[in-house]
Scaffold this motif. Sequence first.
Motif, PDB file in Angstrom:
ATOM      1  N   GLU A  41       0.827  -1.205   0.000  1.00 46.92           N
ATOM      2  CA  GLU A  41       0.000   0.000   0.000  1.00 46.92           C
ATOM      3  C   GLU A  41       0.868   1.265   0.000  1.00 46.92           C
ATOM      4  OE1 GLU A  41      -0.399  -2.591   1.854  1.00 46.92           O
ATOM      5  OE2 GLU A  41      -2.474  -3.309   1.661  1.00 46.92           O
ATOM      6  N   ILE A  42       1.954   1.222   0.793  1.00 51.34           N
ATOM      7  CA  ILE A  42       2.853   2.377   0.859  1.00 51.34           C
ATOM      8  C   ILE A  42       3.549   2.582  -0.482  1.00 51.34           C
ATOM      9  CG2 ILE A  42       4.975   3.255   1.916  1.00 51.34           C
ATOM     10  CD1 ILE A  42       4.029   1.962   4.539  1.00 51.34           C
ATOM     11  N   ASP A  43       3.949   1.490  -1.135  1.00 48.07           N
ATOM     12  CA  ASP A  43       4.571   1.596  -2.468  1.00 48.07           C
ATOM     13  C   ASP A  43       3.606   2.250  -3.463  1.00 48.07           C
ATOM     14  OD1 ASP A  43       6.893   0.458  -1.610  1.00 48.07           O
ATOM     15  OD2 ASP A  43       6.461  -1.552  -2.378  1.00 48.07           O
ATOM     16  N   GLU A  44       2.355   1.826  -3.417  1.00 49.44           N
ATOM     17  CA  GLU A  44       1.370   2.393  -4.333  1.00 49.44           C
ATOM     18  C   GLU A  44       1.136   3.874  -4.038  1.00 49.44           C
ATOM     19  OE1 GLU A  44      -3.253   1.568  -5.779  1.00 49.44           O
ATOM     20  OE2 GLU A  44      -2.147   0.048  -4.636  1.00 49.44           O
ATOM     21  N   LEU A  45       1.085   4.206  -2.754  1.00 53.04           N
ATOM     22  CA  LEU A  45       0.894   5.603  -2.366  1.00 53.04           C
ATOM     23  C   LEU A  45       2.064   6.468  -2.820  1.00 53.04           C
ATOM     24  CD1 LEU A  45      -0.570   7.866  -0.806  1.00 53.04           C
ATOM     25  CD2 LEU A  45       0.639   7.077   1.253  1.00 53.04           C
ATOM     26  N   THR A  46       3.274   5.984  -2.618  1.00 56.22           N
ATOM     27  CA  THR A  46       4.447   6.778  -3.005  1.00 56.22           C
ATOM     28  C   THR A  46       4.539   6.930  -4.519  1.00 56.22           C
ATOM     29  OG1 THR A  46       5.807   4.761  -2.804  1.00 56.22           O
ATOM     30  CG2 THR A  46       5.811   6.293  -0.938  1.00 56.22           C
ATOM     31  N   GLU A  47       4.116   5.927  -5.267  1.00 55.86           N
ATOM     32  CA  GLU A  47       4.079   6.061  -6.724  1.00 55.86           C
ATOM     33  C   GLU A  47       3.112   7.165  -7.144  1.00 55.86           C
ATOM     34  OE1 GLU A  47       3.280   2.359  -8.622  1.00 55.86           O
ATOM     35  OE2 GLU A  47       5.075   1.367  -7.826  1.00 55.86           O
ATOM     36  N   LEU A  48       1.971   7.224  -6.483  1.00 55.65           N
ATOM     37  CA  LEU A  48       1.015   8.300  -6.757  1.00 55.65           C
ATOM     38  C   LEU A  48       1.614   9.668  -6.413  1.00 55.65           C
ATOM     39  CD1 LEU A  48      -2.260   6.684  -5.338  1.00 55.65           C
ATOM     40  CD2 LEU A  48      -1.786   7.196  -7.744  1.00 55.65           C
TER      41      LEU A  48
END
Length: 311
Positions: A20-27
Amino acid sequence: MPLTAHHLRNLLKETQLDKEIDELTELMVKRINQLCFEDCQIDRIACTLQPKCRQRWLLKLRLLNKLSLEDQPKFCYSVHKNILFRDKNNKTVVYKPTDAYLYTIDFLDVFFHGDYRKLNLYFSKKQYKNCIKIFKDRINNRGDHFQYLLTNKENFMIFKFDEKIHVMFLNENYVLSNANRDNITNVELLKGICELFAMLHFPEFKLKLDTDNRIEIKSIIPVDILLKVISKPPETKDNKIDEYFWNIFSTDLDALSQHCKEIKLYMNKQNDLVIKIYLDVNSTHLIRYRDLRLIFNIIYRIYNDYYIIWA
């Protein structure tokens, strides 16, 4: 209740949510790039006068993470460099560029324009003696007014232009300009700044790195001065020595204690008052560049008013 920044901070603290954190940081990265390369600098007037990040801190984010100039929004970076140039020459700027980062060659271009290519070459090859020759020539023969110091392990070059401090990180290829609120996290750098100010303003004070990896600044107020202080609080402020030791000295010590790891006061065998100040980059209260100015101002006052015995 809508989603807020507080919710995102809580998520980033949750170590079990890696995906989830990886996806958030990509955004976040996608949005930052859109902000920098499309929304902001596409309107050059707005980018110049009202950048969409405070004092262009997203340039700093890229620079400190070792991204090159090619990875920066070029127009925004050029405005950033020009603001530092104008501030250096006391011209009007949209905002004061404190804690501003530049690539080394751009800092040299702003502050040492006629020699910046030679200096950049010498710095890249770690030929610091050649750099110092140029600095001495500019000071002695070309009317430049600045001071500099190469730290003992040659990881930093510190410059002082008037009251402004600039720190060249020699191994990282960037410079912190107009240092103010940033924390000092390296003991070699802290010692270098202390040495530069001591050399300029209080050369007789003892300065060393102690066994606990702390900076020790030792000052002495001679017994001759202490004997001039009256034994009871002064009724007027006419006498400078009485006023200082009865009404100001304790306030200065309290101010120092806010930023120093430790303060020691004792009488030596000659009955002089010895003051030892210890600075530590790992202390509970991190030291900022502007904190050092307060510390040095107090030391400077003690040195000039109460340390020297005039014949």
